[in-house]
Design a protein around this motif. Structure first.
Motif, PDB file in Angstrom:
ATOM      1  N   PRO A 200      12.906  -4.414  21.348  1.00 54.26           N
ATOM      2  CA  PRO A 200      14.159  -3.668  21.175  1.00 54.26           C
ATOM      3  C   PRO A 200      13.887  -2.621  20.138  1.00 54.26           C
ATOM      4  N   ALA A 201      12.574  -1.911  20.126  1.00 56.55           N
ATOM      5  CA  ALA A 201      12.297  -1.029  18.835  1.00 56.55           C
ATOM      6  C   ALA A 201      12.974   0.595  19.056  1.00 56.55           C
ATOM      7  N   VAL A 202      13.409   1.108  18.144  1.00 52.85           N
ATOM      8  CA  VAL A 202      13.906   2.332  18.235  1.00 52.85           C
ATOM      9  C   VAL A 202      13.025   3.342  17.330  1.00 52.85           C
ATOM     10  N   LYS A 203      12.160   2.759  16.608  1.00 49.37           N
ATOM     11  CA  LYS A 203      11.323   3.502  15.708  1.00 49.37           C
ATOM     12  C   LYS A 203      10.192   2.836  15.488  1.00 49.37           C
ATOM     13  N   ILE A 204       8.908   3.472  15.617  1.00 48.81           N
ATOM     14  CA  ILE A 204       7.730   3.115  15.358  1.00 48.81           C
ATOM     15  C   ILE A 204       6.922   3.967  14.134  1.00 48.81           C
ATOM     16  N   VAL A 205       6.406   3.469  13.153  1.00 45.43           N
ATOM     17  CA  VAL A 205       5.835   3.972  12.089  1.00 45.43           C
ATOM     18  C   VAL A 205       4.451   3.473  11.919  1.00 45.43           C
ATOM     19  N   SER A 206       3.551   4.301  11.090  1.00 46.05           N
ATOM     20  CA  SER A 206       2.255   3.623  10.640  1.00 46.05           C
ATOM     21  C   SER A 206       1.910   4.470   9.384  1.00 46.05           C
ATOM     22  N   THR A 207       0.886   4.399   8.748  1.00 48.40           N
ATOM     23  CA  THR A 207       0.350   4.989   7.839  1.00 48.40           C
ATOM     24  C   THR A 207      -1.069   5.591   8.088  1.00 48.40           C
ATOM     25  N   VAL A 208      -1.536   6.732   7.621  1.00 54.22           N
ATOM     26  CA  VAL A 208      -2.382   7.285   7.886  1.00 54.22           C
ATOM     27  C   VAL A 208      -2.858   7.920   6.255  1.00 54.22           C
ATOM     28  N   HIS A 209      -3.902   7.347   5.925  1.00 51.47           N
ATOM     29  CA  HIS A 209      -4.359   7.897   4.273  1.00 51.47           C
ATOM     30  C   HIS A 209      -3.296   7.768   3.515  1.00 51.47           C
ATOM     31  N   GLY A 210      -2.461   6.852   3.349  1.00 51.97           N
ATOM     32  CA  GLY A 210      -1.619   6.603   2.627  1.00 51.97           C
ATOM     33  C   GLY A 210      -0.195   7.141   2.827  1.00 51.97           C
ATOM     34  N   LYS A 211      -0.177   7.976   3.836  1.00 51.90           N
ATOM     35  CA  LYS A 211       0.975   8.877   4.213  1.00 51.90           C
ATOM     36  C   LYS A 211       1.590   8.320   5.336  1.00 51.90           C
ATOM     37  N   PRO A 212       3.050   8.108   5.383  1.00 48.11           N
ATOM     38  CA  PRO A 212       3.572   7.375   6.399  1.00 48.11           C
ATOM     39  C   PRO A 212       3.519   8.484   7.661  1.00 48.11           C
ATOM     40  N   VAL A 213       3.445   8.226   8.910  1.00 54.14           N
ATOM     41  CA  VAL A 213       3.681   8.903   9.988  1.00 54.14           C
ATOM     42  C   VAL A 213       4.848   8.195  11.096  1.00 54.14           C
TER      43      VAL A 213
END
Length: 257
Positions: A200-213
């Motif tokens: 039941p996800a509504v938001k998916i995020v990650s981090t690229v070179h220290g920056k959240p995307v």
């Protein structure tokens, strides 16, 4: 008179017959012959010694020179193998799956959507980039996998498939992330990094070179608990730059570690 005095007296007595004068010419001749014989003997000995040393050296070299090494046959390179099954309907033959949850080769033909088509709004030279699920019916190799996610271009005549990805380990709807792939060009069109989350996800995020995307998401019409996600090419050009993906629920609760 003791014995010593007798010896001295005997040495002082003159011989009965005087010694003849020495023949100097004969003595010199005999001396030359003796010296010549000594030189010959010395030269022969030196030659023999040199021969012995040379023989020892060559013998040592012969002992130390290794024999020509045996030729080791070169192993032939392994035959190339294809990646795991992408989908059914004869799009690709099924083979042993690679050690990954996503396939790495585009299908050879378009496959009919399984459920609604997900529109991304990304325009390409030939049409809009879309995602849709495709059925997988391979009970022998993938007993718990029944669908995959196709990246395609919607054209005036239908859909042109670009890239397909599906789970190859475990069940396709087990909780968590599945089939993350993309980040490459296929058929002249860029395929963004994408995949799906089961839960039941509504938001998916990650981090690229220290920056959240933040990923864009859309639920699958057949099972809303399956959430397809994809990233902007400018922010995530390759899946390798992603840190572990994180999914959040409606109330902001983190669903994954």
């Amino acid at each position: 008179m003791n014995d010593l005095d007798k010896l001295r007296a005997a040495l002082r007595e003159q011989p009965d017959q005087p010694f003849a004068a020495p023949d100097l010419g004969r003595i010199i001749t005999e001396g030359r012959r003796i010296r010549r014989r000594r030189r010959i003997a010395t030269g022969a000995g030196a030659a023999a010694a040199v021969a012995a040393v040379v023989g020892i050296v060559f013998g040592a070299v012969a002992l130390r020179t290794p024999a020509e090494p045996a030729k080791v046959p070169v192993a032939a390179p392994p035959a190339p193998t294809t990646s795991g099954p992408l989908a059914s309907d004869g799009a690709r033959p099924t083979t042993a799956p690679p050690p990954s949850s996503a396939t790495d080769q585009p299908p050879t033909s378009a496959i009919q959507p399984y459920g609604d088509v997900i529109h991304t709004g990304i325009k390409t030279a030939s049409g809009e980039l879309v995602f849709y699920a495709t059925k997988i019916d391979d009970n022998a190799a993938l007993t718990d996998v029944h669908f995959g996610i196709m990246a395609a271009v919607q054209t005036n005549g239908g859909y042109r498939s670009l890239y397909a990805s599906n789970e190859i380990r475990g069940a396709d709807r087990s909780f968590g992330f599945h089939a993350t792939a993309g980040g490459m060009e296929s058929g002249g069109t860029w395929v963004p990094v994408y995949g799906y989350f089961s839960g039941p996800a509504v938001k998916i995020v990650s981090t690229v070179h220290g920056k959240p995307v933040l990923a864009k998401t859309a639920s699958w019409s057949v099972d809303p608990n399956v959430v397809v996600f994809w990233f902007d090419q400018r922010e995530v050009p390759d899946p390798a730059v992603l840190t572990p993906l994180v999914a959040y629920g409606k109330d902001g609760t983190r669903l994954t570690k």
